[in-house]
Design an enzyme around this catalytic site. Sequence first.
Site, mmCIF file in Angstrom:
data_model
loop_
_atom_site.group_PDB
_atom_site.id
_atom_site.type_symbol
_atom_site.label_atom_id
_atom_site.label_comp_id
_atom_site.label_asym_id
_atom_site.label_seq_id
_atom_site.Cartn_x
_atom_site.Cartn_y
_atom_site.Cartn_z
ATOM 1 N N HIS A 137 0.831 -1.194 0.000
ATOM 2 C CA HIS A 137 0.000 0.000 0.000
ATOM 3 C C HIS A 137 0.865 1.243 0.000
ATOM 4 C CE1 HIS A 137 -3.262 2.758 1.530
ATOM 5 N NE2 HIS A 137 -3.900 2.079 0.599
ATOM 6 N N HIS A 158 -4.551 6.334 -5.656
ATOM 7 C CA HIS A 158 -5.619 7.044 -4.951
ATOM 8 C C HIS A 158 -6.145 8.222 -5.765
ATOM 9 C CE1 HIS A 158 -5.929 5.026 -1.085
ATOM 10 N NE2 HIS A 158 -4.632 4.821 -1.146
ATOM 11 N N HIS A 167 -7.176 -2.011 -5.011
ATOM 12 C CA HIS A 167 -7.408 -2.549 -3.675
ATOM 13 C C HIS A 167 -8.037 -3.946 -3.735
ATOM 14 C CE1 HIS A 167 -6.745 1.655 -2.393
ATOM 15 N NE2 HIS A 167 -6.353 1.104 -1.268
ATOM 16 N N HIS A 291 -14.359 6.333 3.035
ATOM 17 C CA HIS A 291 -13.036 5.701 3.058
ATOM 18 C C HIS A 291 -12.024 6.569 3.797
ATOM 19 C CE1 HIS A 291 -8.941 5.321 1.284
ATOM 20 N NE2 HIS A 291 -9.144 4.041 1.556
ATOM 21 N N HIS A 295 -10.457 6.188 7.781
ATOM 22 C CA HIS A 295 -9.008 6.063 8.013
ATOM 23 C C HIS A 295 -8.592 7.000 9.150
ATOM 24 C CE1 HIS A 295 -6.724 3.527 5.173
ATOM 25 N NE2 HIS A 295 -7.775 3.630 4.384
ATOM 26 N N PHE A 312 -1.683 7.138 4.532
ATOM 27 C CA PHE A 312 -1.720 6.060 3.558
ATOM 28 C C PHE A 312 -0.465 5.195 3.580
ATOM 29 C CE2 PHE A 312 -4.852 8.567 0.732
ATOM 30 C CZ PHE A 312 -5.924 7.988 1.387
ATOM 31 N N HIS A 325 -11.133 -2.460 3.917
ATOM 32 C CA HIS A 325 -11.117 -2.477 2.452
ATOM 33 C C HIS A 325 -11.897 -3.643 1.868
ATOM 34 C CE1 HIS A 325 -8.909 0.962 0.971
ATOM 35 N NE2 HIS A 325 -8.273 0.933 2.119
#
Length: 548
Positions: A137, A158, A167, A291, A295, A312, A325
Amino acid sequence: MAEKKWILILSLTFIIAVSQVHHLYMGELTSIMLEKLQQWRKPFNNGGKNLAIGPNLTACHSSYGRPDLLVYCCPPGFQNPVPFTDFKFPDPSPVRVRRPAHLLNESFIAKYNKALSIMKSLPYDDPRSFHRQANLHCQFCTGAYEMLNSSGSELNIHRTWMFFPWHRMMIYFHERILGSLIGDDTFALPFWAWDIPDGMTIPDFYVDKSSPFFHSQRDFSHFPPRVADLDYSPDDNDPRFDRKEQTETNLAFMYNRMVSGAKKTELFMGCTYKAGDKNCDSPGTIESAPHNTLHTWIGSGLNPGREDMGKFYSAAKDPVFYAHHSNIDRLWEVWRDINDRKLDIDDSDWLNSFFLFYDENLNLVKIKVKDVLDITKLGYSYEEVDRPWLNHRPPPSVPPEQARRITNLKQNENPVFSSDFRRVLDGKLTVTVNRSVKREKVDEEETVVVYGIVVRGNEYVKFDVYVNLSDDTKMNPKFREFAGTFAYIPGGGRGGPNLKKMKLKLGISELLKDLKADEDESIWVTLVPRTTSCCNVSIEGIKIEYIK
């Protein structure tokens, strides 16, 4: 003459291939030679170009995980090409059934515990190890790799239409590796069903300090029984609502994200992203929030950077990332189902874009976007759960006729700005936006476009967008005036803390109909800062566009 052309083409193809052997994947050599030949042939045909995206695995660099932290998440020995195989669909049985995390029994949790413990014990030079899995990631969300067909262009999945397929690929291989470590070909990752009331708290086994599912870099104040805030901002008075109101707000928010605001593929999936593109920064509805907001909601409040889920580069170090995810992946399937879509995007560049992952047998596998569009072929499914948000179409906060009178009075007392402006978002901002350009077709979706959003790359930024807002005390996704949200997680890219320019597109056709404003010549659009960092955000303007 034609013979001389072909001799020239073949000679140049050979020269190009030989000159690039030192940094191309060995398994790719034949296809690259053919690709070069195709590129030379096309000028004689239609002049087309292959703009499919793929990573150059031998061009990996340090990148910024956050502005004060240069991270290095490249795999060991990346400089040397590694043979790969093309993806093949797994055997059709058994089917791996992903279940909601809050319904798992002790037997499954014990099995998952064992698999994750083994994965965490593997050495770093094993690509199946948890550390290496987490670094995947980091590599693809901070621009560590360059694009294969566009030297110098960093690859970042992203805020683009690559968000969902990449993902899905990562979770697919991660799941199969876990299953293989315990010899169970039926093993399936759970999904954290934060979009339904029973699943809106962090699943209990993730907060067991004695288990491998626990992670110290989380905001402990958000542990059960706290209900997740899908529209969260770290600058809010936390919590904003009691449990019941938070649940109702979440359901209305999901209706906006999955239904009214996501009627077109571009709105749900994100912007077009092809080889050589340097500025594709218009995320889809689910990626922007919930999303990004989740996070940050999970990320540690003990650290100003809100690691690990709050960044991230480090997010996949937290085991809850994978359940989070898995639900994102499920919602892609749900969105396709409620919109009866067999294919998201009919674009050869998107369909042929590819990434490479190690599988459970330590093989490096090249997998294309078109390979992951049918989860039945991938050998997994999701246990059905209710979709209560489908029935949470929000009402206007004020009856539309009354709202019109209030907004007219407000405009006479304090005129709002026109949509042609450039301003810093240092407070609530209301603008009038002209709708003189009408839809050409009934099936076109009207969108509010907030463009030229310039943010500092090192700051978390969030603001909400409302249409025809008449009562400032009712700024809540529970009400129809809420059009959507912008949420930016800082970090990523070799540029570090440099300024980032983005765009936000929000579907509003259904919203305008419910507000009885669909025949009006103009509308009011209000931007509401949700973070103090918005004082460093500038906006170029707001306009209306239509998506076919």
